[in-house]
Design an enzyme around this catalytic site. Structure first.
Site, PDB file in Angstrom:
ATOM      1  N   SER A 106       0.843  -1.192   0.000  1.00  0.00           N
ATOM      2  CA  SER A 106       0.000   0.000   0.000  1.00  0.00           C
ATOM      3  C   SER A 106       0.877   1.240   0.000  1.00  0.00           C
ATOM      4  O   SER A 106       1.959   1.251   0.598  1.00  0.00           O
ATOM      5  CB  SER A 106      -0.900   0.024   1.239  1.00  0.00           C
ATOM      6  N   TYR A 133      -0.021  -0.366  10.634  1.00  0.00           N
ATOM      7  CA  TYR A 133      -0.394  -0.747   9.272  1.00  0.00           C
ATOM      8  C   TYR A 133       0.658  -0.286   8.271  1.00  0.00           C
ATOM      9  O   TYR A 133       1.077  -1.054   7.391  1.00  0.00           O
ATOM     10  CB  TYR A 133      -1.764  -0.159   8.920  1.00  0.00           C
TER      11      TYR A 133
END
Length: 249
Positions: A106, A133
């Site tokens: 990501s 994350y």
């Protein structure tokens, strides 16, 4: 073969694939938060050749949680699970003619501005959902760098990608980040479709070798420039060694 924690959901996905494409899909139970589940899946996986492995896992918890193996949940599911799975299936990959390992990362990795904190990969000293994350998604890219280097002589190509911000149920489970889940629900009409979100993975799985040879990290079907923290080969090697020790390789 597709995998799922929830076999009923996996079977429903396989039925949809069959109805729209006519293709038969095997469904296997796999929980990437459990080293035992990963090893059991690898033992059951019967084909002697694997052409493409797509690691597509992503969780964001609302608070620090630990897996049954004692790892911080986000780091375990997003990085350690795919790391172990890929290693256990390497013999099947190298038996293929032109195999590929595609790991969904990501652009959120950019929030890990200082790179990996090797003194606190498990977020025991300080936990923040967004930071955990971002760190795990940076780990996906560094894992890809070292995997591609280690297997370069075997014909295996490793690539990482950003799928876009996709309108899924991300973070909306009982352990998920409530703030992220709310944002995803509010923005869903404006987010990319799941078809669009899968398109770069499909491109890397099917494009000619010379096409995917253009770069290691991709987004929107093309090579994406990386920050220095996502090009650090020494950090990639160190992460590999630490991960191997953690999962018992």
């Amino acid at each position: 073969t597709i995998t799922a924690r929830d076999m009923e959901k996996g079977k429903a996905a396989a039925a949809e694939i069959a109805s729209t494409t006519g293709a038969t899909t095997d469904v296997e139970q796999l929980d990437l938060s459990s080293l035992d589940s990963i090893r059991a899946f690898a033992d059951r996986f019967s084909p002697d050749r694997l052409d493409v492995l797509i690691n597509n896992a992503g969780v964001m918890t609302g608070k620090r949680l630990e897996t049954p193996d004692g790892f911080e949940w986000t780091f375990a599911v997003n990085h350690l699970g795919p790391f172990l799975l890929t290693n256990l299936l390497t013999d099947r990959l190298t038996a293929s003619a032109s195999p590929r390992v595609i790991t969904v990362s990501s652009e959120n990795y950019r929030r890990a501005k200082d790179g990996l904190d090797f003194d606190d990969l498990q977020s025991t000293q300080r936990f923040n959902s967004n930071t955990a994350y971002a760190t795990s998604k940076l780990a996906n890219i560094l894992f890809t760098i070292e995997l591609d280097r280690r297997l370069s002589g075997s014909g295996v190509t490793a690539r990482a990608l950003h799928p876009g911000v996709v309108g899924t149920s991300f973070a909306q489970g009982p352990e998920g980040s409530k703030s992220m889940a709310l944002m995803m629900r509010m923005l869903k009409p404006f987010l990319a479709s799941t078809d669009k979100g899968a398109s770069t993975s499909v491109h890397l799985a099917t494009a000619p070798d010379e096409e995917i040879g253009r770069g290691l990290y991709w987004a929107d079907g093309d090579v994406k420039e990386r920050l220095p923290i996502a090009s650090d080969e020494s950090a990639a090697r160190r992460l590999w060694d630490v991960s191997a020790e953690l999962v018992g390789l």
